[in-house]
Design an enzyme around this catalytic site. Structure first.
Site, short mmCIF file in Angstrom:
data_model
loop_
_atom_site.label_atom_id
_atom_site.label_comp_id
_atom_site.label_asym_id
_atom_site.label_seq_id
_atom_site.Cartn_x
_atom_site.Cartn_y
_atom_site.Cartn_z
N GLU A 115 32.42 -65.49 1.56
CA GLU A 115 31.19 -65.88 1.85
C GLU A 115 30.63 -65.43 2.97
O GLU A 115 31.38 -64.88 3.72
CB GLU A 115 30.97 -67.40 1.60
N HIS A 240 19.68 -72.40 3.31
CA HIS A 240 20.38 -71.32 2.40
C HIS A 240 19.44 -70.01 1.88
O HIS A 240 18.32 -70.35 1.52
CB HIS A 240 21.04 -72.07 1.27
N ARG A 287 24.57 -67.05 7.51
CA ARG A 287 23.36 -67.57 6.99
C ARG A 287 22.03 -67.82 7.34
O ARG A 287 21.04 -67.16 6.92
CB ARG A 287 24.08 -69.20 6.48
N HIS A 348 18.82 -76.56 3.36
CA HIS A 348 20.27 -77.03 2.32
C HIS A 348 21.07 -77.92 3.28
O HIS A 348 22.05 -78.70 2.73
CB HIS A 348 20.94 -75.50 2.51
N ARG A 383 26.32 -73.59 10.47
CA ARG A 383 27.57 -73.69 9.99
C ARG A 383 28.21 -72.58 9.08
O ARG A 383 27.09 -72.01 8.59
CB ARG A 383 27.48 -74.95 8.91
P1 FAD Z 1 27.30 -86.62 -0.10
O1 FAD Z 1 28.18 -86.07 -0.76
O2 FAD Z 1 26.00 -86.23 -0.01
O3 FAD Z 1 27.41 -88.14 -0.28
C1 FAD Z 1 26.59 -88.97 0.35
C2 FAD Z 1 26.52 -90.45 -0.33
O4 FAD Z 1 25.93 -91.53 0.29
C3 FAD Z 1 25.95 -90.21 -1.61
O5 FAD Z 1 26.76 -91.02 -2.50
C4 FAD Z 1 24.55 -91.11 -1.60
O6 FAD Z 1 24.25 -91.55 -2.79
C5 FAD Z 1 25.04 -92.24 -0.68
N1 FAD Z 1 23.91 -92.57 0.28
C6 FAD Z 1 22.96 -91.93 0.90
N2 FAD Z 1 22.16 -92.95 1.40
C7 FAD Z 1 22.53 -94.39 1.19
C8 FAD Z 1 22.28 -95.52 1.60
N3 FAD Z 1 21.04 -95.76 2.17
N4 FAD Z 1 22.71 -96.61 0.83
C9 FAD Z 1 23.95 -96.21 0.08
N5 FAD Z 1 24.19 -95.30 -0.44
C10 FAD Z 1 23.69 -94.05 0.25
N6 FAD Z 1 29.60 -77.35 1.34
C11 FAD Z 1 30.81 -76.39 1.27
O7 FAD Z 1 31.76 -76.72 2.28
N7 FAD Z 1 31.25 -75.63 0.33
C12 FAD Z 1 30.33 -75.45 -0.64
O8 FAD Z 1 30.64 -74.71 -1.66
C13 FAD Z 1 28.98 -76.15 -0.64
N8 FAD Z 1 28.20 -75.68 -1.61
C14 FAD Z 1 26.93 -76.76 -1.51
C15 FAD Z 1 26.08 -76.51 -2.69
C16 FAD Z 1 24.86 -77.34 -2.46
C17 FAD Z 1 23.86 -77.36 -3.91
C18 FAD Z 1 24.68 -78.30 -1.45
C19 FAD Z 1 23.29 -79.35 -1.75
C20 FAD Z 1 25.69 -78.12 -0.87
C21 FAD Z 1 26.69 -77.41 -0.54
N9 FAD Z 1 27.61 -77.86 0.27
C22 FAD Z 1 28.91 -77.09 0.46
C23 FAD Z 1 27.48 -78.74 1.51
C24 FAD Z 1 28.31 -80.12 1.06
O9 FAD Z 1 28.50 -80.19 -0.48
C25 FAD Z 1 28.00 -81.24 1.82
O10 FAD Z 1 27.76 -81.24 3.08
C26 FAD Z 1 28.91 -82.46 1.54
O11 FAD Z 1 29.55 -82.54 0.20
C27 FAD Z 1 28.65 -83.47 2.05
O12 FAD Z 1 29.38 -84.61 1.68
P2 FAD Z 1 29.12 -86.21 2.37
O13 FAD Z 1 30.19 -87.05 1.74
O14 FAD Z 1 29.00 -86.10 3.77
O15 FAD Z 1 27.73 -86.56 1.53
C1 SIN Z 2 27.23 -71.85 -1.54
O1 SIN Z 2 28.06 -71.77 -2.58
O2 SIN Z 2 26.54 -70.82 -1.33
C2 SIN Z 2 27.08 -73.08 -0.68
C3 SIN Z 2 28.16 -73.07 0.38
C4 SIN Z 2 28.08 -73.82 1.32
O3 SIN Z 2 27.03 -74.63 1.52
O4 SIN Z 2 28.86 -73.98 2.23
#
Ligand code: FAD
Ligand code: SIN
Length: 521
Positions: A115, A240, A287, A348, A383
């Site tokens: 990537e 993104h 990015r 993103h 990032r």
């Molecule tokens: P999240 O997975 O967002 O979980 C947050 C949780 O908190 C959810 O369950 C939500 O419902 C809950 N929550 C929020 N507020 C409250 C509240 N007030 N009360 C109760 N619950 C609450 N990163 C990579 O490293 N590789 C990738 O390939 C990649 N691709 C991505 C593609 C997309 C489309 C997106 C959107 C992001 C991508 N990212 C990627 C970024 C990565 O997915 C996220 O940064 C990461 O998954 C965040 O994980 P987290 O557990 O911190 O939060």
């Molecule tokens: C992507 O697949 O382009 C998202 C990867 C990332 O957010 O790290």
């Protein structure tokens, strides 16, 4: 309710911590509150994968560290970067043990993707739905552990700190749990916890056009801010480069950066492959650079999108690697074999957030933060792709290790119930919707990829008006999820704008035209 560990959020960060601590201490209980279905999260939509150094012949920790530091534009914490990168292989082993599957090649080795900003192939993935697979495996594991209770459709409203507790005589700010809203019954109750973990994810929805699902409203960051935790680097919102363009502005579907890693070209509406004009790494520049370059092309041409051209690629291999993207485009009548994909940058990821140390400790005692809501120092000003899932896995482990060693104690403190005396059920939904749209338009127009002091100052003025109106409504109304989320997004927007105004030198994802004029590049 009383628990040993309260976890707010059921994405990769919250679930990984919960699984680890529950396995180690079967006699302690863990409550996970999550505001939608239990799997709804940014994690579920992650496409590209997890950046981990596995091919020791071509790749090395040193190279991954260097790539991360370059992407972060001198603002990463180098010690943190080294720690996170080196932990990657061990955290992957755990995911595999918990049943997550990642693609392997014909030689039986992990099929590593590439990537933007990565000098080597090091992205471990499950087709183009890596996050879905990780979330599935983690939830499955969590369900097997009897001491974990997951409460879906439970919204954390606010953290409980000294301010809420009568006669609590300490100058040190401390967290005792949270007030939680049962979104189905309407009841608000107290969860008293020895330790609270904010794992509440990102802020994408503060901007109208985002790759994030609707849950990404920055609740954890806003709660921590109101509780007076330190919040840092909020100006570094990552856009993104390639969200699928939708003329109605509704689609937020991501076209993974791994597609460019696979060899796709970015072209402007005249068909010119423009990225080599901006950076020698072309489509695989980091990015921030690709998004800023697209923004510049769009400003020059006045068009609304550019294109991603995959027509020269090996389509059989492409469809095998990216079936989800291929099918989603087909649904939109875009046949990737022949058509260029219209794309546009979208908000993103947030590189900043709640400041934590290497153990995931915030500046409030017994309050931890992990995953996208936290600011660890790994990402600096931008990032590196696929470093986010890795960061969440590593910090969940660090918090687990720290709390495993911490002497256990029971919270013996009286916490007052939530007081909503004098409030009424609001009929002003139109006010909430109207203010949300205004907020998102304001952030898109004045606090986007390219900023200026004039636009930022105007944004603060408009935001103050929205803030006053929503605070009035909040004071007089019974709690609803949409009202709380709007209030949180306003807090987050305030932090982004204020910290943007404080940044006098452009770095990574932060670009202010007034800094260029002053020579502060
Ligand atoms: P999240 O997975 O967002 O979980 C947050 C949780 O908190 C959810 O369950 C939500 O419902 C809950 N929550 C929020 N507020 C409250 C509240 N007030 N009360 C109760 N619950 C609450 N990163 C990579 O490293 N590789 C990738 O390939 C990649 N691709 C991505 C593609 C997309 C489309 C997106 C959107 C992001 C991508 N990212 C990627 C970024 C990565 O997915 C996220 O940064 C990461 O998954 C965040 O994980 P987290 O557990 O911190 O939060
Ligand atoms: C992507 O697949 O382009 C998202 C990867 C990332 O957010 O790290």
């Amino acid at each position: 309710m009383t628990t040993d560990y309260l976890v707010i959020g059921s994405g990769v960060a919250g679930l990984t911590f919960a699984v680890k601590i529950a396995e180690k201490f079967p006699d302690r209980n863990i409550v996970i509150v999550t505001k939608a279905n239990e799997d709804e999260s940014n994690t579920k939509y992650a496409q590209g994968g997890v950046a981990i150094v596995l091919d020791k012949e071509e790749d090395s920790f040193k190279k991954h560290i260097k790539d991360t530091l370059i992407a972060g534009d001198e603002l990463c914490d180098e010690d943190v970067v080294k720690m996170v990168v080196k932990e990657g292989p061990d955290r992957l082993k755990e995911l595999l043990l918990w049943g997550a599957n990642f693609d392997v090649n014909d030689a039986g080795k992990f099929d590593l993707g590439k990537e933007g900003g990565h000098s080597e192939y090091r992205i471990v993935h499950h087709k183009d739905i890596t996050g879905y697979e990780i979330e599935r495996a983690l939830l499955n594991k969590a369900h097997q552990l009897e001491n974990i209770s997951i409460l879906p459709h439970h919204f954390a409203i606010d953290l409980i700190t000294n301010h809420h507790v009568k006669d609590y005589d300490s100058l040190e700010l401390k967290c005792f749990g949270a007030y939680v809203f049962n979104q189905k019954s309407g009841e608000i109750f107290t969860i008293k916890a020895n330790y609270t973990l904010l794992a509440s994810g990102g802020i994408g929805c503060v901007y109208g056009h985002t790759t994030n699902p609707v849950i990404a409203t920055g609740d954890g960051i806003a709660m921590a801010y109101r509780a007076k935790a330190r919040i840092k680097d909020m100006e570094f919102v990552q856009f993104h480069p390639t969200a699928l363009y939708d003329a109605k502005g509704e689609s937020s579907f991501l076209i993974s950066e791994a597609v460019r890693g696979f060899g796709a070209y970015l072209r402007n509406t005249e068909g010119h492959r423009f990225m080599p004009d901006y950076d020698e790494r072309a489509e695989l520049a980091s990015r921030d650079i690709v998004s800023q370059s697209i923004d510049s092309e769009l400003k020059k041409s006045g068009e609304s999108h550019v294109y991603l051209d995959c027509t020269h690629l090996d389509m059989e291999a492409f469809i095998k690697h990216f079936p989800n993207i291929y099918n989603k485009c087909l649904e939109q009548h875009i046949d990737i074999k022949e058509d260029w994909i219209p794309v546009v940058p979208a908000s993103h990821y947030l590189c900043g957030g709640i400041e934590v140390d290497k153990k995931g400790k915030t500046t409030i005692k017994d309050l931890f933060a992990c995953g996208e809501c936290s600011r660890t120092g790994l990402h600096g000003a931008n990032r590196l792709a696929s470093n986010s899932l890795l960061e969440a896995l590593v910090y969940a482990h660090n918090i687990f290790k720290h709390l495993s060693k911490t002497k256990h104690k029971d919270a013996d403190i009286e916490i007052p119930d939530w007081n909503d005396e004098g409030t009424i059920i609001t009929k002003e939904h139109i006010l909430i919707q109207h203010n949300l749209k205004q907020l998102q338009a304001l952030m898109r127009d004045y606090v986007g990829i390219v900023r200026s002091n004039k636009r930022l100052k105007r944004a603060i003025k408009h935001l103050d008006l929205i803030y006053e109106e929503v605070e009035d409504l909040y004071r007089e109304s019974k709690i609803t999820t949409s009202l709380c989320e709007l209030r949180n997004m306003i807090n987050v927007a305030h932090l982004i704008i204020r910290q943007s105004l404080d940044r006098k030198v452009n770095k990574g994802g932060y670009f202010n035209i007034d800094n260029i004029k002053k020579g502060n590049l």
